[in-house]
Enzyme design. Structure first.
Site, mmCIF file in Angstrom:
data_model
loop_
_atom_site.group_PDB
_atom_site.id
_atom_site.type_symbol
_atom_site.label_atom_id
_atom_site.label_comp_id
_atom_site.label_asym_id
_atom_site.label_seq_id
_atom_site.Cartn_x
_atom_site.Cartn_y
_atom_site.Cartn_z
ATOM 1 N N GLN A 195 41.019 35.192 28.589
ATOM 2 C CA GLN A 195 39.868 34.666 29.550
ATOM 3 C C GLN A 195 39.183 35.893 30.200
ATOM 4 O OE1 GLN A 195 38.529 31.029 31.156
ATOM 5 N NE2 GLN A 195 40.529 29.852 31.107
ATOM 6 N N GLU A 223 35.747 33.363 35.362
ATOM 7 C CA GLU A 223 34.627 34.151 35.528
ATOM 8 C C GLU A 223 34.966 35.401 36.271
ATOM 9 O OE1 GLU A 223 31.227 31.179 36.574
ATOM 10 O OE2 GLU A 223 33.053 30.055 36.716
#
Lengths: 334, 718, 176
Positions: B591, B658
């Protein structure tokens, strides 16, 4: 995409006669651009004449030392062919600089030449485009045109030709072989694609029904130092912002022969004749290259947002020419 | 909690994904399923005055053409972008004006091409400028943040600062472009609706469809078993799922709507362009005296979405005087929405670029400048941080990257025609968490079943939630089965805002902990149906916190700029994060690296252009909108600190989906400045911009030093 | 719907099994696999040859199946992700390497990446150069694959999740 008929041609004659006997026919090669455009509705053939199984898939040496590449030779096979790599490195490099491994496995030599512009207005049926729909106007001229032409454009069209391969063929003095209702003929690669003028719908000098059967690379440019360089927005799998192909012969310390062509600057691969003339007989120095390339690019007429293409093309052309000069001089002295 | 959590467990759905058997929303072959193809509006603003569907209906295989004249009526949605085929108004180009339903994809596409729409076009305005007369200050920006915050006297303090940076930055519109285009398959049976959709949260889809179609939610089942990425663009329902449900109702068939890639930019949301003005004032020691971050952005005529790009400046640095302000103008453009780290990604590009400019202005090392401005409490709110290890991230990153000994002078390193440079930027992302429910069951065979309507959009949610459950149960990981991705499971929020794992994991942890307690109290063999426990974290997960909770990180980049072409390549990219406890080292790394890769795209290759004449995004496909390819991505490393923060949730985790994109673009941009000496303030750093900047810089230098044009520089000598 | 001017009977061997279908000439291989044969491993990411998610092998060569009319492939041998490992239960070494390296997240590009890698390894072994191959490399001989080669050769397969470094590692794991 509307429905269409399909016929598979077994010979060149069969292909051209099938084309001639059906209105709205198109030849189907690798399909990498035609199928794309059919899905967009830009191309609407009534019948496809499949030419992929024609016996035009060989790379063969001709008695005079030239090399003929069959129109159905896939881009990846062309780029990998030992004779192409060894004798015409610019061509192999140009093909490998384009598209992706998958697309090169499908795309053919003939199809690569005949691919259409990637101008976004050409691809969008809801917008004006003189190339797609003559007389409808040009959306790009006052629109988004960072990628468009700086040389040879007209008020009707500012599109560029997207091929990498064709740029190398142009520099290498290749000829395009055609077969059509009026028989066989050949056209210099440099003259095969057109400038838009007032007929931008016409990309090339091909006549109705004619089929590209092959490309011939002359003996004259075989084995000479040649190279291709391309600048683009990402490291791979992107069309050129500018590209250059060059071949250089140095004899007795001066330029004995040179082919220089730019990609992504114009509606066709741009053969730099003025630069070539300026270089012939000159010593292959940085100053001579700068003078010649500047002379050529002085014809550029950039649009609002693509002036960068001129120094970009200049930079890569000087880089390629100076590298070729190094190679030529090294070869001569070794 | 020991055992599974933290371990690099392999993805549970991995085998299905590598073998091609994992099914995505368009791949459910209900008997008699039809395919549908939308028709986008061809004007930027106006009304449809007529639709001629005769030619489309005559296309063999076409079943129906839905338009505002015949489509099922919908209740008014909260999200105006879902009010499709309800009226003749065209709010922007690309808005869907019809939908063709057919037996096959080919017939549907041919039918869509045959629909004739007449429009009464109106003058449109799509050009964003900071001085646009329509600019206004909204009540709040995305995320519910106040549009404006001010502390002290920022303008006065700026004016009297020893060192000042006053700079404007621009981030273009960006597109999420998940690899799987938005798609939904819907079927009505006897008043019940079954939907497979590519969504980050099937619960929201169910709720929205229930409202739109006036059907009780319990008669609607929505599944999102495998989702081919979303990055915010599938956070809430998009038109595809509404159209699929409408078409299925209208035709009585199962219908799939798989949006063509080119249509996505207009209808699934985009990152709005942001115009930034940054003013940083500092004393001679580099302590910030004033920070002003003003952002102007656009939204559509039908929906106000304000990219909260000035919000991270409220979190990052200590300063006595500050103003952060959002301004917006409604234009005839597609509706913007979430794209990975909305607010933080563009905001930190601007702020962290300005910090780099300030470091240069002060002659300070940019790492040290950030360390010097480390706040004791959250600058804007005054709340204490639950944990904040930005300084440690910067130090650890600098160590790993080999930052020490860097020659700070721009243009000091060169390798032939390549100009080399390094840059740094900080990153931050808020901790978000929402209430969720989950259930856990112990079965007589010694296995466990955990159920929660989480969505695995590629994050590895199944895997990490099983890890959380296993530890709470004190069971080996392989004994714990998990079900996610359906509204038939205990309800849970979407995968968005980097909140999924915290929200779902909290409920899973609670359910499994309760089950573990029940099991210790239970004597004898388990009953046939097993033993159950449920959890609902409402009241706990959404409780107001006294703490400022954020993840932090530091990015370091090394670039090579080709002085001949202006092409920029990133040789190394390093991220170090402090994001609470990392629950699965393997999927977490993916990620982080994935976010950094998207940040690389934001820095170098991705950009979209609003065509002023036609009112749409010119770069609408994947040939023209340049997502980074393999060749663009060399060495990307992600590391993290062990951060122990008891003020988050039972797992001690912060979101990680994010933060990887935040700061990456600034680090690369700062490295480009270090390499070239040219400060580029507009993304992306494509060759056209970079080459022009290099040439201007050289011309300015030549003019200053009197040296002739054509010496060393972009053109290599022979 | 039998043969008419817009349809033709076409036979493809898919993963070793012959399939004879009457296809709409407009049907591309990708849609034939996904809609007619329910082989949904090949993905539709762009439908225009711009993303690589639809990559399959035709007669052993990797291609974008979204740009190939099925009718033109009559008699061809197609290998999809579902058939890459042959008849065996064991996954293909590339599939195993992708799992071990965590070389994907959402998984949508993954079958295309794996098929592309399989085709690419064969190309390099057959002496196909790439854009980054040193022009001085002898022609006609296998091209050694370093990281730069792998990255360039796989650039026709986009991954929006950014698994590129892990994909490159996975491919390197199976380079002979």
């Amino acid at each position: 995409m509307k429905e269409f008929a399909y016929v598979r041609a077994g010979s060149v004659e069969e292909a051209t006669s099938a084309y001639a006997s059906h209105a709205g026919a198109r030849y189907l090669g690798g399909g990498t651009n035609l199928v794309d455009l059919m899905k967009l509705g830009v191309e609407r053939p009534a019948i496809l004449v499949d030419v992929t199984r024609l016996p035009l898939d060989a790379v063969e040496e001709l008695p005079d030392g030239a090399l003929r590449i069959g129109a159905m030779v896939r881009n990846s096979d062309l780029a990998a062919h030992p004779l192409v790599r060894d004798r015409y490195p610019a061509l192999s490099q140009a093909v490998l600089a384009g598209a992706s491994g998958q697309l090169r496995n499908a795309a053919t030599t003939g199809g690569n030449l005949l691919q259409r512009t990637r101008c976004p207005y050409f691809q969008d049926l809801s917008k004006p485009c003189n190339k797609r729909e003559p007389g409808s106007g040009c959306g790009a001229r006052d629109g988004v045109h960072r990628d468009h032409a700086v040389l040879g454009h007209s008020e009707h069209c500012i599109a560029t030709h997207p091929s990498d391969m064709a740029v190398a063929l142009t520099a290498l003095d290749a000829r395009v072989e055609l077969y059509g209702p009026e028989g066989a003929r050949s056209v210099a690669a440099a003259d095969f694609h057109r400038l838009p003028g007032d007929r931008p719908e016409q990309d090339t000098e091909i006549r109705p029904g004619e089929l590209v059967t092959g490309v011939v690379l002359p003996a004259a440019t075989a084995g000479l130092p040649s190279a291709y360089r391309k600048a683009r927005d990402r490291a791979s799998y992107a069309f050129a912002l500018a590209s250059v192909a060059a071949v250089l012969r140095v004899s007795d310390g001066v330029v004995g022969g040179v082919g220089l062509a730019f990609g992504a600057l114009a509606h066709r691969p741009w053969r730099a004749r003025r630069a070539e003339e300026a270089l012939l007989g000159a010593a292959p120095t940085a100053a001579a290259f700068e003078h010649a390339v500047d002379l050529e690019l002085s014809a550029a007429r950039p649009l609002r947002d693509n002036a960068y293409k001129v120094p970009l093309a200049r930079g890569i052309a000087l880089d390629v020419l100076s590298r070729l000069a190094d190679t030529a001089l090294t070869r001569r002295t070794s | 909690m020991t055992g599974s959590v933290g371990a690099p467990a392999e993805r549970r759905e991995g085998r299905e994904k590598v073998s091609g058997t994992a099914r995505y929303a368009a791949e459910y072959h209900f008997p008699g399923r039809a395919q549908a193809w939308p028709v986008p509006a061809a004007v930027a603003r106006g009304r449809m005055t007529g639709v001629d569907t005769a030619a489309a209906l005559a296309v063999p295989g076409v079943l129906a053409v839905l338009t505002h004249e015949n489509a099922p009526r919908l209740a008014e949605p909260d999200d105006p972008t879902l009010a499709v085929l309800q009226d003749p108004r065209v709010p922007h180009r690309g808005w869907f004006v019809a939908l063709v339903v057919a037996e096959t994809l080919e017939a549907a596409r041919a039918g869509a091409a045959a629909v004739r729409v007449d429009y009464a076009a109106e003058e449109h305005d799509v050009a964003l400028t900071a001085s646009h007369p329509g600019v206004y200050v909204p009540e709040e920006a995305n995320g519910g943040y106040p549009a404006v915050r001010e502390q002290g006297d920022p303008d006065g303090a700026f004016g009297s600062s020893a060192a000042r940076v006053d700079a404007a930055y621009r981030v273009p519109p960006l597109h999420n472009h998940p690899m799987e285009p938005h798609a939904s398959t819907a079927r009505w049976d006897d008043g019940r609706l079954t939907v497979h959709t590519s969504s980050q949260g099937s619960g929201a889809v169910q709720g929205v469809l229930a409202g739109l179609f006036g059907v009780p939610a319990e008669r609607i089942v929505v599944t999102a078993e495998h989702v081919g990425g979303g990055f915010g663009s599938k956070g809430t329902p998009r038109p595809d799922v509404v159209l699929a449900a409408m078409a299925a109702r209208h035709t009585g068939r199962a219908v799939t709507v798989a949006l063509p890639r080119r249509y996505l930019p207009a209808v699934v949301g985009h990152r709005a362009p942001t115009l930034h003005r940054l003013r940083l004032g500092a004393d001679a020691d580099g302590r910030l005296t004033s920070l002003v971050h003003e952002v102007t952005t656009h939204t559509s005529r039908i929906k106000e979405f304000v990219e909260q790009a000035a919000v991270p400046a409220r979190v990052m640095y200590a300063t006595p005087h500050s103003r952060t302000e959002h301004r917006v103008v409604a234009l005839d453009v597609p509706s913007p929405s979430w794209m990975r780290a909305p607010g933080e990604a563009p905001g930190m590009y601007a702020l962290e670029s300005a910090m780099d400019e300030l470091a240069a202005e002060l002659g300070m090392d940019p790492v040290e400048l950030r360390v010097r401005n480390e706040p004791d409490v959250e600058p804007d709110s005054g709340k204490p941080f639950s944990s904040r290890h930005l300084v440690e991230c910067l130090r650890e990153g600098a160590r790993r990257f080999g930052w020490a000994g860097r020659d700070p002078r721009p243009g000091s390193r060169r390798d032939g025609p390549l100009l080399l440079g390094t840059g740094v930027a900080a990153a931050t992302y808020p901790v978000m968490v929402w209430p969720a429910t989950a259930s856990a069951r112990a079965l007589p065979d010694g296995t466990f079943l955990v159920r929660v309507n989480a969505t695995d959009i590629g994050t590895g949610a199944r895997t990490v939630l099983a890890q959380v459950g296993a530890d709470a149960l004190g069971a080996p990981l392989e004994r714990v089965r998990i079900e996610v991705g359906s509204t038939e499971l205990p309800s849970a929020p979407l995968a968005g805002g980097s909140s999924g794992t915290a929200s779902w994991g909290w409920a899973v942890h609670e359910a499994c902990s309760r089950l573990a307690r029940r099991l210790t109290e239970h004597a004898g063999p388990l009953p046939g149906q097993g033993l159950d426990a449920r959890a609902d974290t409402r009241g706990a997960a959404d409780a107001e916190s006294d703490w400022a909770r954020h993840a932090f990180g530091a990015h370091f980049a090394e670039v090579a700029v080709d002085s001949v072409t202006g092409e920029v390549r990133v040789g190394r990219l390093l991220g170090v994060y402090a994001a609470g406890r990392i629950l699965n080292a393997r999927t977490a790394r993916s990620q982080f690296v994935g976010g950094m890769t998207m940040g690389l795209g934001m820095a170098l290759t991705e950009g979209s252009t609003m065509d002023a004449a036609f009112g749409d995004f010119t770069e609408s496909d994947l040939a023209s909108y340049h997502v980074p390819v393999h060749a663009d991505v060399d060495e990307i490393e992600a590391h993290w600190l062990d951060e122990d923060d008891p003020r988050l949730n039972p797992m001690g985790s912060k979101g990680i989906g994010e933060i990887g994109i935040v700061g990456t673009a600034a680090a690369i941009g700062n490295a480009v400045h270090h390499a070239t000496g040219v400060r580029f303030r507009e993304l992306p750093l494509t060759p056209d911009r970079v080459l022009a900047g290099l040439l201007d810089h050289r011309a300015a230098n030549d003019a200053r030093t009197g040296s002739p044009v054509g010496g060393s520089g972009p053109v290599r000598g022979g | 719907m039998g043969n008419d001017q817009h349809h033709s009977e076409t036979t493809l061997r898919v993963n070793g099994k012959p399939h004879t279908l009457t296809v709409d000439h407009r049907r591309v291989l990708l849609d034939l696999l996904r809609e007619d044969l329910d082989l949904t491993g090949a993905k539709k990411g762009c439908d225009h040859g711009q993303c690589g998610a639809c990559t399959v092998l035709v007669d052993g060569r990797r291609v974008n199946s979204c740009l190939l009319f099925a009718v033109a492939l009559d008699g061809c041998e197609i290998t999809t992700i579902e058939g890459l490992s042959g008849d065996g239960e064991e996954p293909h070494p590339l599939q195993r390497a992708f799992l071990e390296r965590d070389a994907f997240q959402c998984g949508y590009c993954t079958p295309g990446q794996i098929c592309s890698a399989a085709g690419m390894l064969a190309e390099a072994a057959a002496g196909h150069p790439s854009h980054v191959t040193d022009p001085a490399t002898p022609s006609g001989e296998p091209v050694p694959l370093d990281r730069e080669e792998v990255r360039e050769r796989l650039s026709g397969n986009l991954c929006r999740c950014g698994a590129y470094p892990r994909i490159a590692e996975a491919v390197e794991d199976v380079i002979p």
